[in-house]
Structures are given as structure tokens and as C-alpha cells.
Design a protein around this motif. Structure first.
Motif, PDB file in Angstrom:
ATOM      1  N   MET A 195       0.803  -1.195   0.053  1.00  0.00           N
ATOM      2  CA  MET A 195      -0.094   0.064   0.130  1.00  0.00           C
ATOM      3  C   MET A 195       0.865   1.105   0.183  1.00  0.00           C
ATOM      4  O   MET A 195       1.951   1.044   0.607  1.00  0.00           O
ATOM      5  N   ASN A 196       0.625   2.164  -0.703  1.00  0.00           N
ATOM      6  CA  ASN A 196       1.476   3.306  -0.909  1.00  0.00           C
ATOM      7  C   ASN A 196       0.891   4.562   0.172  1.00  0.00           C
ATOM      8  O   ASN A 196      -0.350   4.699   0.465  1.00  0.00           O
ATOM      9  N   LEU A 197       1.967   4.856   0.966  1.00  0.00           N
ATOM     10  CA  LEU A 197       1.441   5.938   2.007  1.00  0.00           C
ATOM     11  C   LEU A 197       1.440   7.575   1.482  1.00  0.00           C
ATOM     12  O   LEU A 197       0.728   8.113   1.787  1.00  0.00           O
ATOM     13  N   VAL A 198       2.488   7.345   0.447  1.00  0.00           N
ATOM     14  CA  VAL A 198       2.226   8.841  -0.204  1.00  0.00           C
ATOM     15  C   VAL A 198       2.187   8.780  -1.678  1.00  0.00           C
ATOM     16  O   VAL A 198       2.781   7.879  -2.276  1.00  0.00           O
ATOM     17  N   SER A 199       1.366   9.692  -2.241  1.00  0.00           N
ATOM     18  CA  SER A 199       1.025   9.666  -3.670  1.00  0.00           C
ATOM     19  C   SER A 199       1.135  11.156  -4.181  1.00  0.00           C
ATOM     20  O   SER A 199       0.409  11.948  -3.578  1.00  0.00           O
ATOM     21  N   ILE A 200       2.130  11.366  -4.909  1.00  0.00           N
ATOM     22  CA  ILE A 200       2.219  12.680  -5.533  1.00  0.00           C
ATOM     23  C   ILE A 200       1.663  12.748  -7.000  1.00  0.00           C
ATOM     24  O   ILE A 200       2.215  11.802  -7.939  1.00  0.00           O
ATOM     25  N   LYS A 201       1.071  13.526  -7.192  1.00  0.00           N
ATOM     26  CA  LYS A 201       0.351  13.410  -8.672  1.00  0.00           C
ATOM     27  C   LYS A 201       0.363  15.016  -9.266  1.00  0.00           C
ATOM     28  O   LYS A 201      -0.233  15.922  -8.985  1.00  0.00           O
ATOM     29  N   ASN A 202       1.225  15.176 -10.414  1.00  0.00           N
ATOM     30  CA  ASN A 202       1.446  16.245 -11.358  1.00  0.00           C
ATOM     31  C   ASN A 202       1.718  17.582 -10.132  1.00  0.00           C
ATOM     32  O   ASN A 202       1.030  18.700 -10.419  1.00  0.00           O
ATOM     33  N   LEU A 203       2.683  17.334  -9.460  1.00  0.00           N
ATOM     34  CA  LEU A 203       3.096  18.369  -8.487  1.00  0.00           C
ATOM     35  C   LEU A 203       3.722  19.437  -9.316  1.00  0.00           C
ATOM     36  O   LEU A 203       4.717  19.408  -9.891  1.00  0.00           O
ATOM     37  N   THR A 204       3.309  20.851  -9.071  1.00  0.00           N
ATOM     38  CA  THR A 204       4.114  22.039  -9.619  1.00  0.00           C
ATOM     39  C   THR A 204       4.041  22.897  -8.608  1.00  0.00           C
ATOM     40  O   THR A 204       2.880  23.187  -7.952  1.00  0.00           O
ATOM     41  N   ARG A 205       5.163  23.893  -8.807  1.00  0.00           N
ATOM     42  CA  ARG A 205       5.454  25.008  -7.777  1.00  0.00           C
ATOM     43  C   ARG A 205       6.061  26.114  -8.648  1.00  0.00           C
ATOM     44  O   ARG A 205       7.173  25.926  -9.153  1.00  0.00           O
ATOM     45  N   VAL A 206       5.194  27.077  -8.698  1.00  0.00           N
ATOM     46  CA  VAL A 206       5.812  28.092  -9.523  1.00  0.00           C
ATOM     47  C   VAL A 206       6.117  29.537  -8.491  1.00  0.00           C
ATOM     48  O   VAL A 206       5.022  29.718  -7.835  1.00  0.00           O
ATOM     49  N   PHE A 207       7.185  30.266  -8.635  1.00  0.00           N
ATOM     50  CA  PHE A 207       7.489  31.388  -7.739  1.00  0.00           C
ATOM     51  C   PHE A 207       7.447  32.622  -8.512  1.00  0.00           C
ATOM     52  O   PHE A 207       8.097  32.739  -9.582  1.00  0.00           O
ATOM     53  N   ASP A 208       6.868  33.683  -8.093  1.00  0.00           N
ATOM     54  CA  ASP A 208       7.011  34.929  -8.879  1.00  0.00           C
ATOM     55  C   ASP A 208       8.208  35.722  -7.946  1.00  0.00           C
ATOM     56  O   ASP A 208       8.266  35.983  -6.905  1.00  0.00           O
ATOM     57  N   VAL A 209       9.394  35.824  -9.102  1.00  0.00           N
ATOM     58  CA  VAL A 209      10.545  36.484  -8.695  1.00  0.00           C
ATOM     59  C   VAL A 209      10.737  37.764  -9.228  1.00  0.00           C
ATOM     60  O   VAL A 209      11.814  38.274  -9.593  1.00  0.00           O
ATOM     61  N   SER A 210       9.634  38.393  -9.678  1.00  0.00           N
ATOM     62  CA  SER A 210       9.397  39.659 -10.186  1.00  0.00           C
ATOM     63  C   SER A 210       9.988  40.731  -9.400  1.00  0.00           C
ATOM     64  O   SER A 210      10.116  40.668  -8.128  1.00  0.00           O
ATOM     65  N   LYS A 211      10.453  41.928 -10.063  1.00  0.00           N
ATOM     66  CA  LYS A 211      10.774  43.082  -9.154  1.00  0.00           C
ATOM     67  C   LYS A 211       9.454  43.530  -8.723  1.00  0.00           C
ATOM     68  O   LYS A 211       8.390  43.136  -9.144  1.00  0.00           O
ATOM     69  N   PRO A 212       9.686  44.256  -7.468  1.00  0.00           N
ATOM     70  CA  PRO A 212       8.364  45.026  -7.243  1.00  0.00           C
ATOM     71  C   PRO A 212       7.617  45.789  -8.203  1.00  0.00           C
ATOM     72  O   PRO A 212       8.174  46.312  -9.465  1.00  0.00           O
ATOM     73  N   TRP A 213       6.211  46.227  -7.973  1.00  0.00           N
ATOM     74  CA  TRP A 213       5.435  46.427  -9.101  1.00  0.00           C
ATOM     75  C   TRP A 213       5.714  47.725  -9.597  1.00  0.00           C
ATOM     76  O   TRP A 213       5.763  47.888 -10.795  1.00  0.00           O
ATOM     77  N   LEU A 214       6.045  48.716  -8.788  1.00  0.00           N
ATOM     78  CA  LEU A 214       6.599  50.007  -9.023  1.00  0.00           C
ATOM     79  C   LEU A 214       7.873  49.986 -10.103  1.00  0.00           C
ATOM     80  O   LEU A 214       7.918  50.754 -11.140  1.00  0.00           O
ATOM     81  N   ASN A 215       8.614  49.197  -9.819  1.00  0.00           N
ATOM     82  CA  ASN A 215       9.880  48.996 -10.537  1.00  0.00           C
ATOM     83  C   ASN A 215       9.412  48.506 -11.940  1.00  0.00           C
ATOM     84  O   ASN A 215      10.152  49.005 -12.950  1.00  0.00           O
ATOM     85  N   ARG A 216       8.646  47.572 -11.800  1.00  0.00           N
ATOM     86  CA  ARG A 216       8.477  46.933 -13.263  1.00  0.00           C
ATOM     87  C   ARG A 216       7.719  47.928 -14.217  1.00  0.00           C
ATOM     88  O   ARG A 216       7.785  48.118 -15.298  1.00  0.00           O
ATOM     89  N   VAL A 217       6.780  48.879 -13.367  1.00  0.00           N
ATOM     90  CA  VAL A 217       6.144  49.965 -14.226  1.00  0.00           C
ATOM     91  C   VAL A 217       7.104  51.074 -14.893  1.00  0.00           C
ATOM     92  O   VAL A 217       7.018  51.292 -16.072  1.00  0.00           O
ATOM     93  N   ILE A 218       8.132  51.419 -14.052  1.00  0.00           N
ATOM     94  CA  ILE A 218       9.068  52.559 -14.355  1.00  0.00           C
ATOM     95  C   ILE A 218       9.744  52.017 -15.438  1.00  0.00           C
ATOM     96  O   ILE A 218      10.217  52.476 -16.383  1.00  0.00           O
ATOM     97  N   GLU A 219      10.386  50.475 -15.179  1.00  0.00           N
ATOM     98  CA  GLU A 219      11.254  49.971 -16.156  1.00  0.00           C
ATOM     99  C   GLU A 219      10.736  49.193 -17.220  1.00  0.00           C
ATOM    100  O   GLU A 219      11.433  48.643 -18.343  1.00  0.00           O
ATOM    101  N   ARG A 220       9.320  49.224 -17.327  1.00  0.00           N
ATOM    102  CA  ARG A 220       8.504  48.499 -18.016  1.00  0.00           C
ATOM    103  C   ARG A 220       8.913  47.109 -18.453  1.00  0.00           C
ATOM    104  O   ARG A 220       9.196  46.433 -19.526  1.00  0.00           O
ATOM    105  N   LEU A 221       8.997  46.209 -17.291  1.00  0.00           N
ATOM    106  CA  LEU A 221       9.507  45.022 -17.187  1.00  0.00           C
ATOM    107  C   LEU A 221       8.274  43.897 -17.112  1.00  0.00           C
ATOM    108  O   LEU A 221       7.329  44.440 -16.360  1.00  0.00           O
ATOM    109  N   PRO A 222       8.246  42.891 -17.488  1.00  0.00           N
ATOM    110  CA  PRO A 222       7.122  42.063 -17.356  1.00  0.00           C
ATOM    111  C   PRO A 222       7.498  41.190 -16.108  1.00  0.00           C
ATOM    112  O   PRO A 222       8.613  41.261 -15.363  1.00  0.00           O
ATOM    113  N   LYS A 223       6.340  40.422 -15.651  1.00  0.00           N
ATOM    114  CA  LYS A 223       6.697  39.401 -14.529  1.00  0.00           C
ATOM    115  C   LYS A 223       7.506  38.441 -14.802  1.00  0.00           C
ATOM    116  O   LYS A 223       7.667  37.996 -16.047  1.00  0.00           O
ATOM    117  N   ARG A 224       8.267  37.938 -13.711  1.00  0.00           N
ATOM    118  CA  ARG A 224       8.983  36.894 -14.060  1.00  0.00           C
ATOM    119  C   ARG A 224       8.684  35.667 -13.294  1.00  0.00           C
ATOM    120  O   ARG A 224       8.821  35.828 -11.774  1.00  0.00           O
TER     121      ARG A 224
END
Length: 328
Positions: free
Chosen positions: A1-30
Motif C-alpha cells: 500500500m502506498n503511504l504517499v502519492s504525489i500527482k502532477n505536483l507543480t510549484r511556481v514562484f513569482d520572482v519579479s521586481k516590485p510592481w513600481l519598478n516593473r512599471v517604471i522600467e517596463r518589465l514583465p513579470k518573471r
């Protein structure tokens, strides 16, 4: 019997610069995809090891399994309960008592202001359980003296501190222990002592381990099944014997060739080529193709999926065409 079952696990982190910096520098989210579509299972009383280079997503998976991080998508089932979608707080609380974690650094994971008795008994005391004699009993189980209960962490060596972490993990009588590089901060001789202790405790207490490590020598002797991660994806899964004798994925072969061997003194092996790509902007197709000696046009155009292969699983267009350079 399986104690642990991991299915299609995904983790995405937002590593963008702060919102105001992105607006001023016209940068997209990363956005950084640390773990992408990972699936595996761990049967009861077995050890599943995750290996890979730094940045491959090993620790992120461990933290999602114990609930320290919430997945962006996918499922984490422990003992039949999906901790991602379950809404009953009582059920979640019951399952989480069956999970503990041993962290990489025994110097940072113990409260320096608490005595050993309080550190070990904390998981039980927090739930109103009986802690009489608990710390003394567990200290003896991990090879320390019951008289150490009134000491502070700074009075122990590195190996002894990791034994304290093991004792704390055992206090709540868990079914699953996630071990995140539990011996990487220790000397080699002390590593062997801690690993032998963990193996013995697994048999005595019927434990299940998710063992995270970059040390292939360690996982070869600890694991029942090994999963190899590259850039957040599972590229190969096999038993230790199959993985170390006939690796199916060229990345696995590269890791094995780069590992030190006692029986190959003086051998000359080419160092691994290239570096792990930028996870924010990974290569198209197979992420390993810029470093792969077997890469062809299909590798840069089409991402391979995990498929059954020789009793395990592999994600490679050229599975099984690998040869170990350092083979005797």
C-alpha cells in the motif's frame, strides 16, 4: 500500500521586481517554475530518494509534502488524504501528526534557548499529549544519554545535534519522515553513524522516508527507489541496482560518472559539461539537451514524457543508449 502519492505536483514562484519598478522600467513579470508536473509514489515502510543538482527542486518538493509550501497545482496524498484539496481541519490535523521533517542544518533547526527535554517533547506537548519520560526514552533510542535532557543544543557536537533532530522527529510517532539533506553538514564518519541510526529506526518503528540528497553514495545504500530530478522535472526513476548499473537517462549517467568511487582510484573522467539552465527561461524541448551528448533535433523540439522502461520510468527520447564513462 502506498503511504504517499504525489500527482502532477507543480510549484511556481513569482520572482519579479516590485510592481513600481516593473512599471517604471517596463518589465514583465518573471515566474520561476521550481517543480513541474512531478508524480511518484512511496509504499509504506520504504525509502524514496530524490537526487539532483542544486536548484533541481528537491527541497521544494519536500516542503510541499510536509505542508510548508502550498503547490501551485497538483496533489499530495498522505495515507489516502489529499492535503491540497481536503477542507476538513480535523482530518488535515490528524494526517499532519503522521508527518515530520529532519532539516539539513542541525545547528539552525534547534532552538538554542530551549533545553533538550523541551525540544524533543514539543511536538507532543503542543497537542496536549503525555511527555513524561518521553525525551529520556528517545535520547536513548538515538544513541545519546538520558542524562542529556537538561542540556542546551550548543553543548552537543554536530552529529549529536542531528541525533536530537531525529529524536524530535520520532516524538509524535510519525509514519512519514521527510529528510532534507540530513547528513550534508556532517563529517563523513559521523554521516555513516547517523545513516545507520536512521536505517535501524526505520525497521524498529516501521517508518517511511522521503530522502532528499545530492550524494549518490548515500542514496544508493539508503533508498528502495531513486527519483532523479533535473530542472524541476523527474527524468528517471529506478531501483538503486538498476540506476547505478544501467542508467537509462544521460543526466543520470553524468551524475554517476562524476561521483567519487573507492574502486576506481586514479581514473580520469570528464567533468560534467555545462551548467543547469536558467529555470526562469528553460530550453525548449528536453531541458537537458544543451548538455546532452546524445541530443538530436527531436530533443530540442519535443519534451519527453515519463514512460515505463526496464522496471522503472524514464523521460528521454534516447532511453537506454547511455554508457557509463567510468565503468570498470
Amino acid at each position: 500500500m502506498n503511504l504517499v502519492s504525489i500527482k502532477n505536483l507543480t510549484r511556481v514562484f513569482d520572482v519579479s521586481k516590485p510592481w513600481l519598478n516593473r512599471v517604471i522600467e517596463r518589465l514583465p513579470k518573471r515566474m520561476l517554475t521550481a517543480v513541474s508536473d512531478v508524480s511518484f509514489e512511496i509504499p509504506e515502510r520504504t525509502t524514496y530518494a530524490l537526487v539532483g543538482e542544486s536548484g533541481s527542486g528537491k527541497s521544494t518538493i519536500g516542503k510541499m509534502v510536509v505542508g510548508l509550501l502550498r503547490p501551485t497545482s497538483g496533489n499530495v496524498e498522505i495515507d489516502g488524504v489529499d492535503l491540497v484539496t481536503e477542507s476538513d481541519a480535523a482530518v488535515i490535523d490528524r494526517i499532519r501528526t503522521d508527518i515530520q521533517m529532519i532539516f539539513q542544518d542541525p545547528f539552525a533547526s534547534l532552538n538554542p534557548r530551549w533545553r533538550v527535554r523541551d525540544i524533543i517533547a514539543e511536538p507532543v506537548a503542543a497537542r496536549g499529549g503525555n511527555t513524561d519520560g518521553l525525551a529520556e526514552r528517545l535520547l536513548e533510542q538515538v544513541g545519546l544519554s538520558a542524562d542529556d535532557v537538561n542540556k542546551y543544543p550548543h553543548q552537543f557536537s554536530g552529529g549529536q545535534r542531528q541525533r536530537l533532530c531525529v529524536a524530535r522527529a520520532l516524538a509524535s510517532e510519525p509514519k512519514l519522515i521527510v529528510c532534507d539533506e540530513p547528513t550534508s553538514a556532517l563529517d563523513v564518519s559521523v554521516q555513516a553513524q547517523v545513516l545507520n541510526l536512521m536505517s535501524d529506526l526505520k525497521e524498529v518503528h516501521g517508518l517511511t522516508y522521503l530522502f532528499i540528497s545530492h550524494d549518490l553514495t548515500v542514496v544508493r545504500h539508503m533508498a528502495d527507489t531513486i527519483g532523479v530530478l533535473y530542472l524541476g522535472r523527474l527524468v528517471e526513476e529506478a531501483s538503486p541496482d538498476a540506476l547505478f548499473t544501467t542508467p537509462a537517462h544521460p543526466y543520470t549517467a553524468m551524475l554517476i560518472d562524476a561521483a567519487p568511487r573507492l574502486d576506481a582510484f586514479g581514473r580520469e573522467v570528464e567533468p560534467p559539461e555545462g551548467e543547469i539552465p536558467d529555470p526562469i527561461d528553460p530550453p525548449k524541448g528536453c531541458a537537458f539537451h544543451p548538455r546532452c551528448p546524445l541530443a538530436t533535433d527531436i530533443c530540442s523540439a519535443e519534451r519527453p514524457t515519463l514512460q515505463p522502461f526496464n522496471g522503472g520510468r524514464v523521460a528521454c527520447h534516447h532511453a537506454g543508449q547511455v554508457a557509463l564513462k567510468g565503468a570498470a
